[in-house]
Design a protein around this motif. Structure first.
Motif, PDB file in Angstrom:
ATOM      1  N   ARG A 198       0.859  -1.179   0.000  1.00 35.07           N
ATOM      2  CA  ARG A 198       0.000   0.000   0.000  1.00 35.07           C
ATOM      3  C   ARG A 198       0.894   1.227   0.000  1.00 35.07           C
ATOM      4  O   ARG A 198       1.844   1.319   0.767  1.00 35.07           O
ATOM      5  CB  ARG A 198      -0.907   0.015   1.228  1.00 35.07           C
ATOM      6  N   TRP A 199       0.578   2.167  -0.888  1.00 36.70           N
ATOM      7  CA  TRP A 199       1.294   3.450  -0.927  1.00 36.70           C
ATOM      8  C   TRP A 199       0.252   4.533  -1.154  1.00 36.70           C
ATOM      9  O   TRP A 199      -0.283   4.658  -2.252  1.00 36.70           O
ATOM     10  CB  TRP A 199       2.338   3.449  -2.033  1.00 36.70           C
ATOM     11  N   GLY A 200      -0.056   5.278  -0.120  1.00 35.13           N
ATOM     12  CA  GLY A 200      -1.115   6.274  -0.222  1.00 35.13           C
ATOM     13  C   GLY A 200      -2.418   5.594  -0.612  1.00 35.13           C
ATOM     14  O   GLY A 200      -2.839   4.619   0.004  1.00 35.13           O
ATOM     15  N   GLU A 201      -3.064   6.104  -1.654  1.00 30.99           N
ATOM     16  CA  GLU A 201      -4.303   5.500  -2.145  1.00 30.99           C
ATOM     17  C   GLU A 201      -4.057   4.281  -3.024  1.00 30.99           C
ATOM     18  O   GLU A 201      -5.006   3.577  -3.396  1.00 30.99           O
ATOM     19  CB  GLU A 201      -5.096   6.531  -2.956  1.00 30.99           C
ATOM     20  N   ALA A 202      -2.814   4.033  -3.379  1.00 29.78           N
ATOM     21  CA  ALA A 202      -2.483   3.021  -4.387  1.00 29.78           C
ATOM     22  C   ALA A 202      -2.094   1.683  -3.775  1.00 29.78           C
ATOM     23  O   ALA A 202      -1.640   1.599  -2.620  1.00 29.78           O
ATOM     24  CB  ALA A 202      -1.355   3.526  -5.278  1.00 29.78           C
ATOM     25  N   LEU A 203      -2.234   0.633  -4.587  1.00 25.05           N
ATOM     26  CA  LEU A 203      -1.686  -0.686  -4.299  1.00 25.05           C
ATOM     27  C   LEU A 203      -0.745  -1.036  -5.449  1.00 25.05           C
ATOM     28  O   LEU A 203      -1.133  -0.957  -6.624  1.00 25.05           O
ATOM     29  CB  LEU A 203      -2.783  -1.743  -4.192  1.00 25.05           C
TER      30      LEU A 203
ATOM     31  N   LEU B  89       5.555   3.151   2.279  1.00 21.21           N
ATOM     32  CA  LEU B  89       5.210   1.867   1.679  1.00 21.21           C
ATOM     33  C   LEU B  89       4.937   0.881   2.803  1.00 21.21           C
ATOM     34  O   LEU B  89       5.722   0.775   3.750  1.00 21.21           O
ATOM     35  CB  LEU B  89       6.363   1.334   0.833  1.00 21.21           C
ATOM     36  N   GLU B  90       3.854   0.119   2.687  1.00 25.38           N
ATOM     37  CA  GLU B  90       3.509  -0.863   3.709  1.00 25.38           C
ATOM     38  C   GLU B  90       3.121  -2.183   3.043  1.00 25.38           C
ATOM     39  O   GLU B  90       2.202  -2.234   2.235  1.00 25.38           O
ATOM     40  CB  GLU B  90       2.343  -0.353   4.560  1.00 25.38           C
ATOM     41  N   LEU B  91       3.834  -3.257   3.381  1.00 18.30           N
ATOM     42  CA  LEU B  91       3.528  -4.572   2.837  1.00 18.30           C
ATOM     43  C   LEU B  91       2.178  -5.038   3.365  1.00 18.30           C
ATOM     44  O   LEU B  91       1.963  -5.090   4.578  1.00 18.30           O
ATOM     45  CB  LEU B  91       4.614  -5.576   3.229  1.00 18.30           C
ATOM     46  N   VAL B  92       1.268  -5.399   2.455  1.00 18.09           N
ATOM     47  CA  VAL B  92      -0.066  -5.856   2.874  1.00 18.09           C
ATOM     48  C   VAL B  92      -0.345  -7.307   2.475  1.00 18.09           C
ATOM     49  O   VAL B  92      -1.214  -7.944   3.075  1.00 18.09           O
ATOM     50  CB  VAL B  92      -1.184  -4.934   2.337  1.00 18.09           C
TER      51      VAL B  92
END
Length: 227
Positions: free
Chosen positions: A105-110, A160-163
C-alpha cells in the motif's frame, strides 16, 4: 512494517553515443497521481524494454550506493539516488527480503512487485563503466519493478507498507534462478508458478523450457550478441 520512500520522476532525454533514456530523474516531494503506467510527469524510453503495465515503477535500495561507491571510488560522486533511474528509493528493503508478487500500500495506491530489474547496456554509458550492467546482474544489486493494481494519489510523505505476500520466491532467488544457475527446468517451473510474475519473465522462462536452452544475455547487457 512501513518504509519511508523518496520519489523521483523525469522525462526522456537524448544521450550522445547512446539511445534516448529517461534515467536522469529528479526528486519529487509533492502529491502525485499514480496510474497503471506510472507516475504523472515520469516517462520511459524504448517501451518495448521499459515501462508498460508490468514495469510501471522502478525501485532501487539506497543502501546499494555505498557498495558501488566503494567498488568504483573514482566515480563515487555518481552513486547517489536516483542514479539508476529509480522512481522509488528506500532503506531497509533489499532483494533478499522483497518477494515476487509482494503487494504494498502506498497512499491510495496498491502496487505489486512483478520482477527484478533486468540491467541493460544503457547503464554502461550512463556511468562510464563498460561492464556496469554485467556487475549489477552478477551481484544481484538490480532493484525491482512494480505493476499498479490500484492507482491513486501518492507522495513521498506516505510510506510503503507490505499488505500481502503471495509467493515464496524472493527477488534474490528469482535472479539466481534466471541468471546464475545452469539450465534447470524444475526451477523455471517453480519461478513460473510465482503469483504476480511479469509477462516478460513468464515468456522468458517458458521459452527456456520449450527450447531447452538459456538465451544470450549479451544483447541486453552489452548491446550486442555473443562474446
Amino acid at each position: 512494517m512501513k518504509h519511508h520512500v523518496q520519489v523521483y520522476t523525469g522525462p526522456v532525454r537524448e544521450y550522445s553515443g547512446s539511445r534516448p533514456s529517461a534515467i536522469a530523474k529528479h526528486q519529487t516531494e509533492g502529491e502525485l497521481v499514480l496510474n497503471t503506467l506510472g507516475l504523472e510527469g515520469d516517462q520511459q524510453a524504448e517501451t518495448v524494454y521499459h515501462g508498460g503495465p508490468d514495469r510501471a515503477l522502478c525501485h532501487y535500495p539506497s543502501e546499494h550506493y555505498i557498495h558501488w561507491a566503494r567498488e568504483f571510488p573514482e566515480q563515487a560522486e555518481l552513486f547517489n539516488a536516483p542514479a539508476f533511474g529509480e522512481n522509488l528509493s528506500t532503506r531497509g528493503m533489499t532483494e533478499q527480503d522483497v518477494f515476487i508478487g509482494d503487494i504494498y500500500r502506498w497512499g491510495e495506491a496498491l502496487i505489486q512487485v512483478s520482477q527484478p530489474r533486468s540491467p541493460c547496456f544503457k547503464l554502461n554509458y550512463h556511468f562510464g563503466i563498460s561492464d556496469m550492467s554485467v556487475l549489477m546482474q552478477q551481484k544481484g544489486r538490480c532493484g525491482w519493478l512494480y505493476r499498479v493494481i490500484n492507482g491513486g494519489r501518492v507522495s513521498a510523505a506516505l510510506p510503503l507498507e507490505l499488505v500481502s505476500r503471495v509467493s515464496d520466491i524472493s527477488l534474490s532467488e528469482a535472479m539466481s534462478i534466471a541468471w546464475h544457475m545452469p539450465f534447470d527446468d524444475e526451477q523455471y517451473h517453480r519461478l513460473l508458478s510465482a503469483a504476480g510474475l511479469s509477462v516478460s519473465w513468464v515468456k522468458t522462462m517458458q521459452q527456456r523450457r520449450l527450447s531447452g536452452k538459456i538465451e544470450d544475455f549479451n544483447r541486453r547487457l552489452l548491446g550486442r550478441a555473443g562474446g
